[in-house]
Design a protein around this motif. Structure first.
Motif, PDB file in Angstrom:
ATOM      1  N   GLY A  99     -24.597 -12.325  18.156  1.00  0.00           N
ATOM      2  CA  GLY A  99     -25.139 -11.909  19.454  1.00  0.00           C
ATOM      3  C   GLY A  99     -24.430 -12.591  20.611  1.00  0.00           C
ATOM      4  N   ARG A 126     -21.780  -0.135  15.410  1.00  0.00           N
ATOM      5  CA  ARG A 126     -22.463   0.070  16.690  1.00  0.00           C
ATOM      6  C   ARG A 126     -22.849   1.539  16.887  1.00  0.00           C
ATOM      7  NH1 ARG A 126     -19.526  -4.461  17.494  1.00  0.00           N
ATOM      8  NH2 ARG A 126     -17.530  -3.433  17.784  1.00  0.00           N
ATOM      9  N   SER A 130     -26.781   2.647  17.260  1.00  0.00           N
ATOM     10  CA  SER A 130     -27.300   3.197  18.519  1.00  0.00           C
ATOM     11  C   SER A 130     -28.436   4.178  18.279  1.00  0.00           C
ATOM     12  CB  SER A 130     -26.184   3.839  19.343  1.00  0.00           C
ATOM     13  OG  SER A 130     -25.744   5.039  18.741  1.00  0.00           O
ATOM     14  N   ILE A 133     -31.362   1.488  17.997  1.00  0.00           N
ATOM     15  CA  ILE A 133     -31.673   0.551  19.085  1.00  0.00           C
ATOM     16  C   ILE A 133     -31.150   0.994  20.451  1.00  0.00           C
ATOM     17  CG2 ILE A 133     -31.850  -1.398  17.507  1.00  0.00           C
ATOM     18  CD1 ILE A 133     -29.101  -2.341  18.515  1.00  0.00           C
ATOM     19  N   THR A 135     -29.069   1.688  23.728  1.00  0.00           N
ATOM     20  CA  THR A 135     -28.022   0.974  24.459  1.00  0.00           C
ATOM     21  C   THR A 135     -28.016  -0.528  24.207  1.00  0.00           C
ATOM     22  OG1 THR A 135     -29.459   0.854  26.402  1.00  0.00           O
ATOM     23  CG2 THR A 135     -27.889   2.703  26.296  1.00  0.00           C
ATOM     24  N   ARG A 136     -29.064  -1.063  23.590  1.00  0.00           N
ATOM     25  CA  ARG A 136     -29.053  -2.491  23.243  1.00  0.00           C
ATOM     26  C   ARG A 136     -27.922  -2.830  22.280  1.00  0.00           C
ATOM     27  NH1 ARG A 136     -34.440  -4.181  20.960  1.00  0.00           N
ATOM     28  NH2 ARG A 136     -34.320  -2.084  20.104  1.00  0.00           N
ATOM     29  N   GLY A 139     -25.089  -5.451  22.795  1.00  0.00           N
ATOM     30  CA  GLY A 139     -25.268  -6.883  22.581  1.00  0.00           C
ATOM     31  C   GLY A 139     -24.848  -7.373  21.207  1.00  0.00           C
ATOM     32  N   THR A 140     -24.395  -6.473  20.339  1.00  0.00           N
ATOM     33  CA  THR A 140     -23.949  -6.914  19.023  1.00  0.00           C
ATOM     34  C   THR A 140     -22.429  -7.000  18.975  1.00  0.00           C
ATOM     35  OG1 THR A 140     -23.970  -6.565  16.643  1.00  0.00           O
ATOM     36  CG2 THR A 140     -23.947  -4.598  18.011  1.00  0.00           C
ATOM     37  N   SER A 158     -30.494  -9.494  12.125  1.00  0.00           N
ATOM     38  CA  SER A 158     -31.635  -8.599  11.938  1.00  0.00           C
ATOM     39  C   SER A 158     -31.605  -7.958  10.552  1.00  0.00           C
ATOM     40  CB  SER A 158     -31.585  -7.500  13.014  1.00  0.00           C
ATOM     41  OG  SER A 158     -32.158  -6.300  12.566  1.00  0.00           O
TER      42      SER A 158
END
Length: 183
Positions: A99, A126, A130, A133, A135-136, A139-140, A158
């Motif tokens: 993160g 990613r 998506s 999660i 647009t978060r 952060g990965t 996670s």
């Protein structure tokens, strides 16, 4: 039955077969080391590590090493390097530390060891994430690369992210990547 080492020698010789079987170097049932990066978990309390081990076991891959290590860049780098040079280990999967918090240092520790980067892994991870999660996903920093001749995958901490990354990407592609990296 104890895990068996694979022949990781590189003789550089052609077998004279010029067929287009792109998978003839694939390694069946790879041996995998699993490393959880966390200052608050133990092997007994590691749901993400458990999820990795279960997904690999379900695919008949062998988890031959598993441990939890603290969020220390030098320790992470050292452990991954040790795994990558262990003749029994065909691949390494890490969870945690990808993160953007100050103690998320897995990517820095491991990417400094990459002989080759595998940017498609993080991009695909990613894209698939998506859906869950949104647009978060920005952060990965999930990433992968080759250390020595061993594919190394760095996943978020996670449990859901681990299940996605291992089941949808790593399990289907690992025998091929291991075979290519060991050529």
């Amino acid at each position: 039955m104890p895990p068996q080492p694979h022949d990781r020698s590189k003789n550089g010789e052609s077998d004279g077969n010029h067929s287009h079987d792109h998978h003839h170097h694939d390694v069946g049932n790879p041996n995998v080391a699993v490393l959880t990066v966390s200052s608050s978990r133990s092997v007994e309390d590691d749901p993400s590590g458990d999820a990795i081990e279960t997904a690999l076991d379900d695919a008949d891959y062998r988890v031959i090493e598993r441990e939890v290590i603290s969020d220390d860049q030098d320790a992470i780098r050292s452990r991954v390097e040790t795994y990558a040079t262990d003749e029994r280990v065909d691949a390494v999967v890490t969870t945690g530390g990808t993160g953007v918090t100050p103690d998320d240092v897995t990517v820095e520790a491991v990417s400094s060891l990459f002989r080759k980067e595998l940017p498609g892994f993080g991009e695909l991870f990613r894209r698939l994430s998506s859906d869950e999660i949104g647009t978060r996903v920005i952060g990965t920093r999930a990433t992968a690369g080759i250390v020595a001749d061993v594919p190394v995958f760095c996943l978020p901490g996670s449990e859901n992210a681990v299940r996605l990354g291992v089941s949808e990407i790593i399990v289907p592609e690992l025998p091929h990547l291991v075979g290519l990296a060991q050529r």
